[in-house]
Design an enzyme around this catalytic site. Structure first.
Site, PDB file in Angstrom:
ATOM      1  N   GLU A 163       3.175   1.441   4.989  1.00  0.00           N
ATOM      2  CA  GLU A 163       1.796   1.685   5.415  1.00  0.00           C
ATOM      3  C   GLU A 163       0.959   0.412   5.497  1.00  0.00           C
ATOM      4  OE1 GLU A 163      -1.926   4.704   4.409  1.00  0.00           O
ATOM      5  OE2 GLU A 163      -0.172   4.647   3.104  1.00  0.00           O
ATOM      6  N   LYS A 220       0.856  -1.190   0.000  1.00  0.00           N
ATOM      7  CA  LYS A 220       0.000   0.000   0.000  1.00  0.00           C
ATOM      8  C   LYS A 220       0.889   1.236   0.000  1.00  0.00           C
ATOM      9  CE  LYS A 220      -3.968   2.146   2.213  1.00  0.00           C
ATOM     10  NZ  LYS A 220      -3.460   3.491   1.925  1.00  0.00           N
TER      11      LYS A 220
END
Length: 323
Positions: free
Chosen positions: A176, A30
């Protein structure tokens, strides 16, 4: 050729799948950047559109060279524009220095020299023909065959299965999180789909409540957000505001505690520039969950977990480094 205008497919927040379903999914890192659809008519030009549909081509002049990679093949790519820190990790705060400059080419070029961006490509929606109805695996194969790895763009590999290992790896590297994508899924323009699931690495820490901002509408008379800090170098440093995570009963309980702790003096050093702030004596300890910190130490996407009456104020988060 006029390429069709497409809205990006969106991911739904979630968690890892059951272990027995793990091999039905691909896992991608991500990214913390700006989502873009890249339109390459095949004549050497490039058009970048943000998630909103706005033309942001002028903000990223270093990506113009991508147009020369696919001459003669009208193409639409899906990806994310990143600004990378010294460790090679996406830093959204750095990227903000580059955003919003589509109408200022001279300034965009100047900032590109100091804060270059990198385009991560993860899907292909058109290659001489529409590809939206193809399953994810076929679209990825088409994308990878293009070999789009250049000075300012790349096509990172996706991992099939092994989701738990992939998530641990992103956590270990301070990333993330993951997006998991069902292998047989078609591309659904503009849809927040259950075929794509975003999984964030969330952290939790103790904070001191040093103020609050009044709520509006149905929250009138209640805190809309609390202002929180952590101790560093003998002072209470502001690390952000938290406005989610409470039930109605918990918000009402917190309101009573904040009123009882009210003061005219700001406990933060330096004083944060927060409009309509109400200050309180920093004696309430809470635990918050968040994704990452900005370079200035501010918590990103924080949410409230619980009060910590078991901790004295002097015990909470007293070991932050000075910034």
């Amino acid at each position: 050729m006029t390429l069709p205008r497409i809205s990006p497919m969106l991911a739904t927040p979630g968690t890892l799948p059951p272990a027995e379903q793990d091999t039905r999914w691909a896992y991608e890192t991500k990214q913390d950047g700006q989502r873009v659809l890249v339109y390459l008519p095949g004549d050497g030009s490039v058009l970048l559109r943000a998630r909103s549909g706005a033309d942001i081509t002028g903000a990223y002049p270093e990506l113009q060279a991508l147009g020369g990679e696919l001459r003669g093949s009208p193409t639409i790519l899906d990806g994310e524009v990143l600004a990378l820190d010294e460790q090679g990790r996406a830093d959204f705060q750095l990227l903000q220095n580059r955003m919003g400059l589509a109408g200022s080419p001279a300034l965009a070029a100047h900032r590109a020299a100091n804060t270059p961006v990198h385009l991560v490509l993860f899907d292909i929606l058109h290659l001489d023909r529409p590809l939206l109805a193809l399953p994810y695996t076929d679209r990825r194969a088409e994308l990878e065959q293009l070999g789009l790895d250049g000075p300012c763009w790349s096509t990172p590999a996706a991992l099939t299965g092994h989701g738990a290992d992939a998530l641990r790896a992103t956590r270990a590297h301070g990333l993330e999180g993951l997006v998991r994508k069902r292998l047989d899924s078609v591309y659904e323009p503009g849809v927040r789909s259950r075929a794509w699931i975003k999984i964030r690495n969330l952290r939790s820490e103790d904070v001191l409540v040093g103020g609050w901002v009044p709520g509006k509408g149905r929250l009138t008379g209640l805190p809309g957000a609390v202002l929180v800090g952590q101790r560093a170098g003998g002072r209470l440093r502001y690390v952000g505001n938290v406005g989610t995570g409470w039930s109605e009963a918990e918000r009402a309980e917190l309101a009573a505690l904040l009123r009882a702790a009210g003061t005219d003096t700001c406990p933060f050093d330096p004083v944060p520039p927060v409009a309509d702030a109400r200050w309180v004596l920093p004696r309430l300890v809470g635990e918050v969950r968040y994704s990452t910190r900005t370079r200035a130490g501010i918590l990103r996407q924080p949410s409230w977990l619980r009060l910590r009456p078991d901790l004295a104020p002097e015990e909470s988060a007293a070991d932050l480094p000075e910034r």
